[in-house]
Each structure stands twice: as C-alpha cells, then as structure tokens.
Write an enzyme that holds these catalytic residues in place. Structure first.
Site, PDB file in Angstrom:
ATOM      1  N   SER A   8      -1.273  -8.872  -0.286  1.00 18.93           N
ATOM      2  CA  SER A   8      -2.185  -7.791  -0.669  1.00 18.93           C
ATOM      3  C   SER A   8      -3.043  -8.232  -1.842  1.00 18.93           C
ATOM      4  CB  SER A   8      -1.385  -6.542  -1.068  1.00 18.93           C
ATOM      5  OG  SER A   8      -2.190  -5.726  -1.902  1.00 18.93           O
ATOM      6  N   HIS A  33      -4.056  -8.564   3.447  1.00 19.45           N
ATOM      7  CA  HIS A  33      -3.967  -7.100   3.374  1.00 19.45           C
ATOM      8  C   HIS A  33      -4.956  -6.560   2.333  1.00 19.45           C
ATOM      9  CE1 HIS A  33      -1.458  -3.354   3.633  1.00 19.45           C
ATOM     10  NE2 HIS A  33      -1.737  -3.230   2.342  1.00 19.45           N
ATOM     11  N   ASP A  35      -6.357  -3.210   0.392  1.00 24.38           N
ATOM     12  CA  ASP A  35      -5.979  -1.844   0.027  1.00 24.38           C
ATOM     13  C   ASP A  35      -7.201  -1.047  -0.404  1.00 24.38           C
ATOM     14  OD1 ASP A  35      -3.038  -1.734   0.230  1.00 24.38           O
ATOM     15  OD2 ASP A  35      -3.140  -3.371  -1.220  1.00 24.38           O
ATOM     16  N   MET A  37      -8.847   2.345  -1.553  1.00 25.01           N
ATOM     17  CA  MET A  37      -8.371   3.585  -2.192  1.00 25.01           C
ATOM     18  C   MET A  37      -9.563   4.423  -2.635  1.00 25.01           C
ATOM     19  SD  MET A  37      -5.448   2.055  -4.657  1.00 25.01           S
ATOM     20  CE  MET A  37      -4.156   0.978  -4.034  1.00 25.01           C
ATOM     21  N   HIS A  66      -5.602  -1.461   4.885  1.00 26.49           N
ATOM     22  CA  HIS A  66      -4.735  -0.304   4.616  1.00 26.49           C
ATOM     23  C   HIS A  66      -5.593   0.744   3.919  1.00 26.49           C
ATOM     24  CE1 HIS A  66      -1.023   1.212   2.116  1.00 26.49           C
ATOM     25  NE2 HIS A  66      -1.467   2.125   2.955  1.00 26.49           N
ATOM     26  N   MET A  68      -6.119   3.925   2.139  1.00 25.05           N
ATOM     27  CA  MET A  68      -5.509   5.023   1.374  1.00 25.05           C
ATOM     28  C   MET A  68      -6.631   5.971   0.964  1.00 25.05           C
ATOM     29  SD  MET A  68      -2.810   2.728  -0.708  1.00 25.05           S
ATOM     30  CE  MET A  68      -3.701   1.261  -0.243  1.00 25.05           C
ATOM     31  N   MET A 137       5.863   2.771   3.608  1.00 24.82           N
ATOM     32  CA  MET A 137       5.576   2.569   2.181  1.00 24.82           C
ATOM     33  C   MET A 137       6.898   2.569   1.424  1.00 24.82           C
ATOM     34  SD  MET A 137       2.411   2.084   2.096  1.00 24.82           S
ATOM     35  CE  MET A 137       2.342   1.835   0.315  1.00 24.82           C
ATOM     36  N   ASP A 175       5.514  -2.089   2.553  1.00 21.23           N
ATOM     37  CA  ASP A 175       4.467  -2.282   1.554  1.00 21.23           C
ATOM     38  C   ASP A 175       4.890  -1.674   0.226  1.00 21.23           C
ATOM     39  OD1 ASP A 175       2.113  -2.709   0.226  1.00 21.23           O
ATOM     40  OD2 ASP A 175       0.877  -1.424   1.523  1.00 21.23           O
TER      41      ASP A 175
HETATM   42  C1  DX5 Z   1       0.146  -0.002  -2.978  1.00 19.23           C
HETATM   43  C2  DX5 Z   1      -0.503  -0.930  -2.007  1.00 19.23           C
HETATM   44  C3  DX5 Z   1       0.178  -2.229  -1.890  1.00 19.23           C
HETATM   45  C4  DX5 Z   1       0.259  -3.018  -3.173  1.00 19.23           C
HETATM   46  C5  DX5 Z   1       1.567  -3.742  -3.157  1.00 19.23           C
HETATM   47  O1  DX5 Z   1      -0.393   1.258  -2.860  1.00 19.23           O
HETATM   48  O2  DX5 Z   1      -0.558  -0.358  -0.719  1.00 19.23           O
HETATM   49  O3  DX5 Z   1      -0.331  -3.010  -0.816  1.00 19.23           O
HETATM   50  O4  DX5 Z   1      -0.774  -3.929  -3.369  1.00 19.23           O
HETATM   51  O5  DX5 Z   1       1.728  -4.367  -4.365  1.00 19.23           O
HETATM   52  P1  DX5 Z   1       3.109  -4.975  -4.849  1.00 19.23           P
HETATM   53  O6  DX5 Z   1       3.528  -5.998  -3.829  1.00 19.23           O
HETATM   54  O7  DX5 Z   1       2.782  -5.568  -6.179  1.00 19.23           O
HETATM   55  O8  DX5 Z   1       4.088  -3.833  -4.942  1.00 19.23           O
HETATM   56 ZN    ZN Z   2      -1.140  -1.685   0.982  1.00 19.57          ZN
END
Ligand code: DX5
Ligand code: ZN
Length: 220
Positions: A8, A33, A35, A37, A66, A68, A137, A175
């Site tokens: 990620s 990956h 993320d 947001m 992903h 969010m 998650m 994740d």
């Molecule tokens: C959190 C994200 C993850 C995040 C994971 O909301 O969806 O993908 O980057 O990070 P680590 O591996 O540091 O927990």
């Molecule tokens: Zn993620």
C-alpha cells in the site's frame, strides 16, 4: 490458493512515488494497492485518480484501488481511465452495492468489497459469487501504521469456511497492521492477499528488502 503481497503506497514518500513503487515492483510486487480517501467515509484525505494516472505510465504491476469514499460508483470511470485493474469498494459506503459491483465489472475490472472490522461477513452473502476479492479490514480504515485487530482473524476463518462450502475460489485480502511477524498466522486463518503499507515502504531505503522478506514467507 496462491498468496500475494500488495504493498500500500499510503506509507510511501509521495514526493518520490514512482521511484518507491518501482523499487517494490522490481523486488517482486506484482500488485500495488492505492488507498483513495475522501475525508468523509474516513477521517483522512489521500489522493484520487490523477495520482494513480501519474504513476501508471511507469509501472506494469496490477493496480488494486481501495476506494474509501462515499458512493464510489461516482468515480469508477475516472479510476478505470486512470489505469486501475481492480477496484475494491466498501460495503458500508454503497447504498446500492449490487449496482456498484456491476458497474465495476462492466468496466472490465476485478471487483472487490471491503468490510470494516465491525461489519459482519454475512452482509456479503448475496453478492459473494460475483466477487473477485473480499478485503477484511484488520484496522479501522483511514490511516497507515495502526495495530492489527485480533478478532478479525475469526472473520477470515469464517469467510474461508463459507467460500469453501459454496465451492468459491475467493480471494480473501487483509488490510491493516500486516507485518512480517503476523503474516503467517493471518495466512493460516485463510487469507491469501496481503496489503502492507508501513511494513513495506518504511524505511524508504529498505523497500526492496521488505518486499523480498514478505515474498519469502508467502512462497515458503
Ligand atoms: C488503511 C489503508 C491501508 C493502509 C495499511 O485505511 O486501507 O491500506 O495503508 O497500512 P499499514 O500496513 O501500515 O497498516
Ligand atoms: Zn487499503
């Protein structure tokens, strides 16, 4: 089932994004990956389609996005055009989950659904056969570097049991808080797709080493 690491980029240096992703890719990361947001579904804002597009031209790995964001259906075309190969939406963010999943599939992308830690897996019973991935998650989404929530292991076990009983070759992803120390136990619970942010991209000069260390465990 074969296991995969998907680093990620949330924990990568955004000032050197292509370089950091390239280091992960060259060390053996076949998935990356992203993320997204929106500051509404989760209490943080990261990046959107333009950033994905900017790094796409130099990276060949599968782009796993992903989302969010609230009602992600509004952005599927943008994210596809930016170069996504697969999109994972949150069950909790979609009023019309079936419609959103069909939009993803009609765009020719792999479709996944993510579940927050407190959302039961039974909420996916109706759509399970149409999914390429369920992303459990293992932290509350929004930030990298949080601690793995132990009760989520039971959800992974239950979901693998359910998929097996239905004869589904379902990819089960995890994740949040995945490290070299807990990944074997998570795999034993039934997951085969591992998202790791801080454990891969920190420190910056160890990205390749970190990817290889994860892959050694997953291939062993
Ligand atoms: C959190 C994200 C993850 C995040 C994971 O909301 O969806 O993908 O980057 O990070 P680590 O591996 O540091 O927990
Ligand atoms: Zn993620």
């Amino acid at each position: 089932m074969k296991s995969y690491l998907s680093p990620s980029i949330l924990s990568a240096d955004f000032g050197n994004l292509t370089k950091s992703i390239k280091a992960a890719e060259e060390a053996g990361a076949a998935y990356i990956h992203f993320d997204m947001m929106d500051g509404t579904f989760v209490p943080n804002i990261s990046f959107g389609a333009p950033v994905i597009k900017a790094v796409r031209k130099d990276i060949k790995s599968f782009f796993d996005v992903h989302m969010m964001v609230e009602e992600p259906g509004r952005y599927i075309t943008d994210v596809k055009n930016a170069g996504a190969d697969g999109i994972t939406v949150h069950q909790e963010a979609c009023l019309h989950l079936d419609r959103t999943l069909n939009q993803i599939k009609e765009a020719g992308l792999k479709a996944g659904v993510a579940l927050n830690p407190a959302t039961p897996i039974s909420t996916l019973d109706c759509v399970l056969p149409m999914l390429d991935l369920v992303l459990i998650m293992t932290v509350n989404p929004g930030f990298g570097g949080q601690k793995f929530i132990p009760y989520t292991l039971d959800k992974i076990r239950d979901l693998r049991k359910k998929a097996d009983s239905l004869g589904l070759q379902l990819n089960i992803g995890v994740d949040g808080g995945v490290t070299l120390d807990n990944i074997a136990a998570i795999r034993d619970a039934g997951a085969n797709f591992f998202i790791a942010g801080s454990a891969v991209f920190k420190p910056e000069d160890k990205i390749a080493e970190n990817v290889r260390a994860f892959n050694r465990i997953l291939e062993g």
